[in-house]
Motif scaffolding. Sequence first.
Motif, short mmCIF file in Angstrom:
data_model
loop_
_atom_site.label_atom_id
_atom_site.label_comp_id
_atom_site.label_asym_id
_atom_site.label_seq_id
_atom_site.Cartn_x
_atom_site.Cartn_y
_atom_site.Cartn_z
N ASP A 188 30.80 27.04 45.73
CA ASP A 188 30.58 26.59 44.35
C ASP A 188 30.40 27.78 43.42
N VAL A 189 29.68 28.80 43.90
CA VAL A 189 29.53 30.04 43.11
C VAL A 189 30.91 30.65 42.85
N ALA A 190 31.74 30.68 43.88
CA ALA A 190 33.08 31.26 43.73
C ALA A 190 33.90 30.51 42.68
N ARG A 191 33.79 29.19 42.67
CA ARG A 191 34.54 28.39 41.69
C ARG A 191 34.09 28.70 40.27
N LYS A 192 32.78 28.95 40.11
CA LYS A 192 32.22 29.18 38.78
C LYS A 192 32.35 30.63 38.30
N MET A 193 32.55 31.56 39.22
CA MET A 193 32.54 32.98 38.87
C MET A 193 33.65 33.34 37.89
N PRO A 194 33.30 34.01 36.79
CA PRO A 194 34.35 34.53 35.91
C PRO A 194 35.10 35.66 36.62
N LEU A 195 36.39 35.68 36.51
CA LEU A 195 37.19 36.68 37.22
C LEU A 195 36.84 38.10 36.82
N ASP A 196 36.38 38.29 35.59
CA ASP A 196 36.09 39.66 35.14
C ASP A 196 34.77 40.20 35.69
N ARG A 197 34.08 39.42 36.54
CA ARG A 197 32.83 39.89 37.16
C ARG A 197 32.89 39.79 38.69
N LEU A 198 34.07 39.65 39.23
CA LEU A 198 34.22 39.36 40.66
C LEU A 198 34.78 40.54 41.44
N LEU A 199 34.19 40.80 42.60
CA LEU A 199 34.72 41.75 43.58
C LEU A 199 34.84 41.05 44.92
N ILE A 200 35.63 41.64 45.82
CA ILE A 200 35.78 41.11 47.18
C ILE A 200 35.48 42.21 48.18
N ALA A 241 43.89 39.13 42.97
CA ALA A 241 44.17 40.52 43.32
C ALA A 241 44.05 41.43 42.11
N ASP A 242 44.69 41.05 41.02
CA ASP A 242 44.68 41.89 39.82
C ASP A 242 43.26 42.04 39.26
N ALA A 243 42.52 40.93 39.21
CA ALA A 243 41.17 40.97 38.64
C ALA A 243 40.23 41.81 39.49
N THR A 244 40.20 41.55 40.79
CA THR A 244 39.23 42.24 41.64
C THR A 244 39.56 43.72 41.80
N THR A 245 40.83 44.05 41.85
CA THR A 245 41.21 45.46 41.93
C THR A 245 40.88 46.17 40.62
N GLY A 246 41.20 45.55 39.50
CA GLY A 246 40.86 46.14 38.21
C GLY A 246 39.35 46.30 38.03
N ASN A 247 38.60 45.29 38.47
CA ASN A 247 37.14 45.36 38.37
C ASN A 247 36.57 46.49 39.20
N PHE A 248 37.14 46.70 40.38
CA PHE A 248 36.66 47.77 41.25
C PHE A 248 36.76 49.12 40.54
N PHE A 249 37.92 49.41 39.99
CA PHE A 249 38.11 50.72 39.36
C PHE A 249 37.40 50.83 38.01
N LYS A 250 37.09 49.70 37.40
CA LYS A 250 36.30 49.74 36.18
C LYS A 250 34.84 50.04 36.51
N LEU A 251 34.29 49.35 37.53
CA LEU A 251 32.91 49.57 37.91
C LEU A 251 32.71 50.95 38.51
N PHE A 252 33.52 51.28 39.49
CA PHE A 252 33.42 52.57 40.17
C PHE A 252 34.37 53.57 39.49
N ALA A 253 33.99 53.94 38.29
CA ALA A 253 34.88 54.72 37.43
C ALA A 253 35.30 56.03 38.07
N ARG A 254 34.44 56.62 38.87
CA ARG A 254 34.78 57.88 39.52
C ARG A 254 35.93 57.70 40.50
#
Length: 258
Positions: A188-200, A241-254
């Motif tokens: 249920d959390v997964a269904r509600k999660m906004p893609l721009d805040r999700l990692l895998i 794929a696009d959201a979680t990969t983009g989020n990873f490199f946004k969060l872990f900017a280094r």
Amino acid sequence: MKFVDSHCHINFPDLQADIAGLLSRMDNFDVSHALCVAVNLPELPSVLALAAEHHNIFASVGVHPDYEDTPEPTVSQLVALAKTPKVVAIGETGLDYFRLTGDLEWQRERFRTHIRAARESGLPLIIHTRSASEDTIRIMREERADEVGGVMHCFTESWEVAQQAMELGFYISLSGIVTFKKAEELKDVARKMPLDRLLIETDSPYLAPMPHRGKQNQPAWVRHVAEHIAELKGIALQEVADATTGNFFKLFARAGAA
């Protein structure tokens, strides 16, 4: 289509012994990068070595809350270690009241040390919380963890806790647990999660997703986590794929600058 395993422990002996095969399978499953997460200081050199040797592996520095009888890190020590090339985060850190009992004030103090080191180094946090969400969120607020942000790794808490973490600027990372049949609250959390805040993540070598449950996990199988999330949300796998990969490199900017 590319996926990133945002949390694994491939320095653990069984996985490191087959590192060439592990990296090959990552490639076969379109997993482009993985973050190898530290759990204590004695084993940290093996984490840093893997990141140094392989272009698509990153590292973190920290001491896991489950490790009671281990050298205690200081803020200055963590900040110094954080300057190592390819270190992109502080952690994993946090609180775990499930595995350990008794007076756990040392856990809370260790957690505060990591948050202070993250704020000083400017790196995001990797947070582990189990049966301790109230204290975890409280300490995050008290220590101003929102100044650096980070990720709630291997998330298994309620949607309310997810919202509180996101309000502090944190991402939510889902592991293979979300594929388990009885994990209805997490689905249920997964269904509600906004893609721009999700990692895998995989949290390898633990928590292998379906259809490999019970086996030794590996970063290649993070794709199965993404597939299940796409199914739960009723969206294309490419979107996850696009959201979680983009989020990873946004969060872990280094990592993006490496």
